[in-house]
Design a protein around this motif. Structure first.
Motif, mmCIF file in Angstrom:
data_model
loop_
_atom_site.group_PDB
_atom_site.id
_atom_site.type_symbol
_atom_site.label_atom_id
_atom_site.label_comp_id
_atom_site.label_asym_id
_atom_site.label_seq_id
_atom_site.Cartn_x
_atom_site.Cartn_y
_atom_site.Cartn_z
ATOM 1 N N ALA A 99 -6.626 -0.869 -1.315
ATOM 2 C CA ALA A 99 -5.743 -1.605 -0.770
ATOM 3 C C ALA A 99 -5.527 -1.040 0.719
ATOM 4 C CB ALA A 99 -4.338 -1.232 -1.471
ATOM 5 N N THR B 296 1.063 -1.111 -0.019
ATOM 6 C CA THR B 296 -0.024 0.000 0.056
ATOM 7 C C THR B 296 1.053 1.343 -0.061
ATOM 8 O OG1 THR B 296 -1.776 -1.215 1.295
ATOM 9 C CG2 THR B 296 -1.741 1.366 1.202
ATOM 10 N N CYS C 220 -3.202 -5.398 -2.392
ATOM 11 C CA CYS C 220 -2.362 -4.419 -2.375
ATOM 12 C C CYS C 220 -1.198 -4.660 -3.262
ATOM 13 C CB CYS C 220 -1.762 -4.571 -0.831
ATOM 14 S SG CYS C 220 -3.216 -4.218 0.533
#
Length: 403
Positions: A317, A273, A345
Motif C-alpha cells: 500500500a 495505509t 490501500c
C-alpha cells in the motif's frame, strides 16, 4: 518472547526508490508523536460521543497541518504534497476520523479554491482554512448523482447578478461542524442539446457560505463508523449568492472537481495505509503479549503468518501511494496510479482490520479496542472518494477498455 520495537511498529516509511528528506522525516515523527500522545488517548471518548474534537482540530491548525500544501502567501506552509500524505497517514493510524477531517478539509474543502478560485476568493477563504480556523466541504453527491454527474438535479439559475440554487446533497464531509464556513456546491447551470438529440447538462461549482438563507445543514448521519467525522445531508431552497461566487469556469464544475479528486485519492490512499499500519501495530503488540497454553499466541505459525500478510499489505500500500504521489509532484500523469493506490490501500486497510480483529478474538469485538474502531471505520475506505468499482473503471479505461 521479549518485547522490542519492530520496524513496522516504528512506522518506518522509507521505501526503496522513494527517499524521504530530513524535513519529511521530522514532520512524520512530529505528527506520529502528536497522534500517539494527543489523538489516540482521546479517540474512544470522542468516538463514543460522536463529536468532532475541536480542541484537537485547533491544535492541528496551530501545527500548520491544514496549510501544508498551500503557499505561504495564503497562510500555508509551502510544503509538498507528500508532506500532507505523511501527516494524514500518521493520524489515520490511530483515528481515521481525525485523518479524514484533515484530508477532506484540504482536498475537498480548500484545494478546489486554490486550484480554481479567483485571487479574491483565495484571499478571502484560504488563510482561515489553512490555519485550521475554519472547515469547508464539497457538495457533489446526491441521491442519484456522484460518479454519475448526469444525475445531478441541484440547479443554479443566474438572475440579476445572483445564483439562485435549489436542490439537495448527501454524505458531505466537514459540512455541518461548528467551524464550517462554506460548502462548494455543484449544480446544473444550463443545458444544451447534443447532435443525437439528448440533453447535456452544464455543471458548475458555486461557493455557498454557511448562514446563507435557505442553506440548511440537516442533522448528521447515524454512521457505522467515522463517528467523529462531521458528515451531513444538505438542503438548498432558493439560496441566493453573488454571481462572483462561481468557482472556476462556468460549465467546468465537474471536470475541475474530477481533477481535484485525482489528487485527493492519493492523500486518501495515505489515510488507508495509516489505518492498515495501525491494525498491524496492534496485532503485533497483542500477539507478543497475549499468552495461551503457556506461550504468546504469536509463537503459533498461523498467527505469525497472518501478521506477515498484514505487513505485506502495508508495504504494498505504501509503495502504491508513494508512486502516485511522486508522479503527482513531478508533474507526470498520475490518474491511473492514484486509482491503483486508492484501490490497493483501501483493500489493505479493510483486510488488515478484519485480520487484526480475528487475532484479538473477543477483545477485538469491544468498541474501546482500536482494532474494533478500525473494523467499523475501514469499510467506508472502499467507498469514499470513488468506490472500488470506480477505481477499477478508471484503471481499465487507462488500459484501453471501455467496459
Amino acid at each position: 518472547m521479549t518485547m522490542q520495537m519492530t520496524r513496522s511498529e516504528a512506522a518506518n516509511t522509507d521505501v526503496a526508490g522513494f527517499e524521504l528528506t530530513e524535513e519529511h522525516l521530522r514532520l512524520r515523527d512530529q505528527v506520529r508523536d502528536f497522534a500517539d500522545t494527543v489523538v489516540a488517548p482521546a479517540a474512544y471518548d470522542y468516538d463514543t460521543r460522536r463529536s468532532l474534537p475541536y480542541d484537537i482540530i485547533a491544535e492541528m491548525g496551530r501545527m500548520g497541518l491544514f496549510g501544508l500544501p498551500f503557499p505561504v502567501e495564503y497562510g500555508g506552509q509551502g510544503k509538498d504534497y507528500l508532506s500532507l500524505c505523511l501527516a494524514v497517514e500518521q493520524l489515520g493510524r490511530v483515528d481515521q476520523s481525525i485523518g479524514v477531517t484533515l484530508e477532506a478539509g484540504i482536498g475537498l474543502g480548500a484545494m478546489p479554491i486554490f486550484r480554481n478560485g479567483t485571487e479574491e476568493q483565495k484571499q478571502e477563504w484560504l488563510p482561515m482554512l489553512a490555519r485550521g480556523e475554519a472547515l469547508a466541504g464539497f457538495g457533489l453527491t446526491e441521491a442519484d448523482a456522484g460518479s454519475d454527474a448526469a444525475g445531478t438535479k441541484t440547479t443554479a439559475e443566474l438572475r440579476d447578478g445572483e445564483w439562485i440554487i435549489n436542490g439537495s446533497k448527501q454524505f458531505i464531509t466537514n459540512s455541518g461542524s461548528e467551524i464550517t464556513k462554506l460548502v462548494t456546491i455543484t449544480a446544473v447551470t444550463g443545458e444544451s442539446e447534443r447532435p443525437d438529440g439528448s440533453v447535456k447538462k452544464e455543471l458548475s461549482a458555486i461557493l455557498v457560505p454557511v448562514g446563507t438563507p435557505g442553506f440548511v445543514q440537516e442533522p448528521s448521519y447515524d454512521k457505522v463508523g467515522w463517528h467523529t467525522s462531521d458528515t451531513h445531508p444538505l438542503t438548498l431552497t432558493d439560496v441566493h449568492v453573488p454571481e462572483a461566487n462561481l468557482l472556476g469556469e462556468r460549465g467546468r464544475g465537474y471536470a475541475n472537481f474530477v481533477q481535484t479528486l485525482d489528487e485527493g485519492r492519493v492523500a486518501f490512499a495515505a489515510l488507508c495505509t495509516g489505518a492498515a499500519q495501525g491494525c498491524l501495530d496492534e496485532a503485533i503488540r497483542y500477539a507478543k503479549s497475549r499468552n495461551v497454553f503457556g506461550r504468546p499466541i504469536g509463537a503459533n505459525q498461523y498467527i505469525a503468518f497472518k501478521i506477515a500478510r498484514m505487513q505485506a499489505r502495508v508495504h504494498t500500500a505504501r509503495l502504491a501511494y508513494y508512486d502516485a504521489c511522486f508522479k503527482l509532484m513531478a508533474g507526470k500523469p498520475f490518474k491511473m496510479e492514484a486509482s491503483i493506490a486508492k484501490l490497493t490501500c483501501s483493500e489493505a486497510a479493510m483486510d488488515n482490520a478484519r485480520d487484526a480483529t480475528q487475532i484479538f478474538g473477543g477483545y477485538g469485538f469491544l468498541n474501546e479496542n482500536p482494532v474494533a474502531r478500525h473494523y467499523r471505520d475501514s469499510k467506508i475506505l472502499e467507498i469514499g472518494e470513488g468506490t472500488t468499482e470506480v477505481q477499477l473503471m478508471v484503471i481499465s479505461r487507462a488500459l484501453g477498455f471501455n467496459a
